[in-house]
Design an enzyme around this catalytic site. Sequence first.
Site, mmCIF file in Angstrom:
data_model
loop_
_atom_site.group_PDB
_atom_site.id
_atom_site.type_symbol
_atom_site.label_atom_id
_atom_site.label_comp_id
_atom_site.label_asym_id
_atom_site.label_seq_id
_atom_site.Cartn_x
_atom_site.Cartn_y
_atom_site.Cartn_z
ATOM 1 N N GLU A 1 134.790 31.520 20.513
ATOM 2 C CA GLU A 1 135.081 30.197 19.983
ATOM 3 C C GLU A 1 134.686 29.142 21.006
ATOM 4 O OE1 GLU A 1 139.012 27.780 18.447
ATOM 5 O OE2 GLU A 1 138.699 29.827 17.715
ATOM 6 N N ARG B 1 136.090 27.857 11.358
ATOM 7 C CA ARG B 1 135.433 27.583 12.633
ATOM 8 C C ARG B 1 133.906 27.495 12.485
ATOM 9 N NH1 ARG B 1 139.899 26.713 12.646
ATOM 10 N NH2 ARG B 1 141.516 27.364 14.107
ATOM 11 N N SER C 1 141.441 28.200 22.872
ATOM 12 C CA SER C 1 141.256 29.562 22.371
ATOM 13 C C SER C 1 139.865 30.075 22.744
ATOM 14 C CB SER C 1 141.430 29.603 20.858
ATOM 15 O OG SER C 1 142.750 29.272 20.500
#
Length: 314
Positions: free
Chosen positions: A297, A178, A227
């Site tokens: 996120e 990420r 998410s």
Amino acid sequence: MSTPGHHTPLIDRLPKVRGKLREGAQLSKVTWFQVGGPADVMFRPADEMDLADFIKNRPADLPITVIGVGSNLLVRDGGIRGVVIRLGRPFTDAILKDGDIHAGAGALDLNVAQMAQQAGIAGLEFLSGIPGTVGGALRMNAGAYGHEIKDVLISANAIDGRGDLHTVTTREMDLTYRHCGLPEDWIFTSAILRGTPGDPAEIANRMAEIQDTRAGSQPIKSRTGGSTFANPLPDRAWEVIDAAGCRGLMIGGAQMSEQHCNFMINTGTATARDLEELGDTVRERVKKHSGVDLRWEIRRIGDRLGHSIIGKDA
């Protein structure tokens, strides 16, 4: 010309473009949470060169924010100062060339996966489970179902903060979980993706399995942003959230989904403040319960009402 005591409107300070400039664009209409204040100005460039010229000739003090389809984005209630750049239709093409897929940064991940399936290219099925664009996937090394964009990426084109165009390889982008190592002010415009030869029917079956899994485990029909937190490896975010008693937790109109507690949802009346406060409350409770520091996120940008906080927090 401005007169003493009056400020020149921002839009009058901007360079000439071939694309579209619009004042006061309502960002709640283009984000999946459907919350947030307006952009001072939204710019939809006509093509890559239009974008590069704008970056080169913009006022030096102009804040710039880039958004895609708003799937993994929380715009605060005070809106966004400066110019919001949104890569629209001119950046959505995806074509097959020499066995690889050349996709614009505005192309939907799902559309790229479907093109690969029709061309008999395996390995890109996971993109059908990521609600966003290729540009967003590059910026955060998006992934799902055991694969990440770095696994299929050959190279990407990006415009830097001076307006210069670069072609960068996967190695140069320093893609990790990420995370993308390129400067935040670089704007992705396209990418070349490569899979492996496969049977279209088998690929279609794997994509159908992904869609069934998503529908059964995620609140995909709700106003959500995907998410909320990155997995705190080796743990999974939903497990530590659930263990801290936060499944179904509500603040105002914002709720941690009962179906998948790492998804925040706007139940219909949430403000951006409700959603951000809910996320921060979950982080505090998880930290207290298990000692785990959850990392957002979802990208949070813009001003809170009453003061400016352009950017994102930890």
